[in-house]
Design an enzyme around this catalytic site. Sequence first.
Site, PDB file in Angstrom:
ATOM      1  N   ARG A  59       0.838  -1.205   0.000  1.00 38.68           N
ATOM      2  CA  ARG A  59       0.000   0.000   0.000  1.00 38.68           C
ATOM      3  C   ARG A  59       0.872   1.255   0.000  1.00 38.68           C
ATOM      4  NH1 ARG A  59      -4.260  -0.007   4.355  1.00 38.68           N
ATOM      5  NH2 ARG A  59      -5.143   1.568   2.968  1.00 38.68           N
ATOM      6  N   GLN A  91      -9.612   9.658   7.965  1.00 41.46           N
ATOM      7  CA  GLN A  91      -9.399   8.259   8.362  1.00 41.46           C
ATOM      8  C   GLN A  91      -8.430   7.612   7.390  1.00 41.46           C
ATOM      9  OE1 GLN A  91     -13.532   6.409   9.444  1.00 41.46           O
ATOM     10  NE2 GLN A  91     -13.897   8.100   8.059  1.00 41.46           N
ATOM     11  N   HIS A 109      -6.194   7.728  11.757  1.00 44.27           N
ATOM     12  CA  HIS A 109      -5.857   6.299  11.647  1.00 44.27           C
ATOM     13  C   HIS A 109      -4.398   6.071  11.239  1.00 44.27           C
ATOM     14  CE1 HIS A 109     -10.362   4.959  11.145  1.00 44.27           C
ATOM     15  NE2 HIS A 109     -10.055   5.324  12.367  1.00 44.27           N
ATOM     16  N   SER A 178     -18.224   5.308   4.911  1.00 47.33           N
ATOM     17  CA  SER A 178     -19.434   4.481   4.996  1.00 47.33           C
ATOM     18  C   SER A 178     -20.116   4.602   6.348  1.00 47.33           C
ATOM     19  CB  SER A 178     -19.067   3.018   4.733  1.00 47.33           C
ATOM     20  OG  SER A 178     -18.135   2.584   5.700  1.00 47.33           O
ATOM     21  N   ALA A 221     -17.286  12.344  -5.047  1.00 44.11           N
ATOM     22  CA  ALA A 221     -16.580  13.399  -4.306  1.00 44.11           C
ATOM     23  C   ALA A 221     -15.875  14.356  -5.264  1.00 44.11           C
ATOM     24  CB  ALA A 221     -15.570  12.761  -3.357  1.00 44.11           C
TER      25      ALA A 221
END
Length: 234
Positions: A59, A91, A109, A178, A221
């Site tokens: 990632r 987040q 996070h 979400s 978005a």
Amino acid sequence: MARYRNIVVLTGAGISAESGVATFRDAGGLWEQHRIEDVATPDAFQRDPDLVQGFYNQRRAQLFTVDPNPAHIALGKLEQLLDGTVTVVTQNVDNLHERGGSKNIIHMHGELSKVRCRHCSIVVEWLEDCTQETRCPNCSDAPALRPHIVWFGEMPFDMERIESLLYACDLFVSVGTSGNVYPAAGFVSAVRSTGVAHTIEINLEPSEGASYFAETRHGKAGDLVPALVDELLE
Ligand code: OAD
């Protein structure tokens, strides 16, 4: 639109989706390909550190292949041009808000571009792979470095600061989340308890918490955030 001076924008994976970063819970999302308990808990790291480091190395490497999209860039512009304060509470663990021009960011996070030493606690910028053999640049210990990521079962960062921002803001906007994960999912209720702030949800579809928002705008978005920013700066 009313004049807002103190804006908090909560963002989730949906704001980075149009940049090519997979979300967690949409079809084909990260939690469909990996089990949370295999890669995103302290127990997982204890059990199989190589698997967990590998998941975050992949990632982290992806950060070099993606760019901020119009939503990130619009929020950077809002912070720069608003006669007031804009704080992005994200987040997300990518660095697309920074690269989109935002400066006032809280990564609740954690951040993919940092690692933390479990022995000396130093947090350092890290853009390469990290393995169990990698030595801490401060105390030289190995294995010692872990991703600077909040795993399930750990406390998100900067909660006190975030709470004071929520109680002081006059506009709270949630983008691309979400509403499944607390404490972020509860922010809208905290804001509404003050009775003074306006609340807006921007998401592809109604989130779990959509009914808590005074206003909802559903769509991408990358279209809706620049439009909102233009209204706020009018
Ligand atoms: P989710 O994957 O749960 O939700 C992403 C949301 O973004 C969904 O509601 C989508 O409908 C929406 N979405 C997708 N594409 C969009 C677009 N182009 N424009 C607007 N909305 C879009 O991601 P989060 O809510 O961010 O935590 O997940 C919260 C936390 O759960 C993450 O930070 C992560 C995860 O487990 C940890 O790893 C601790």
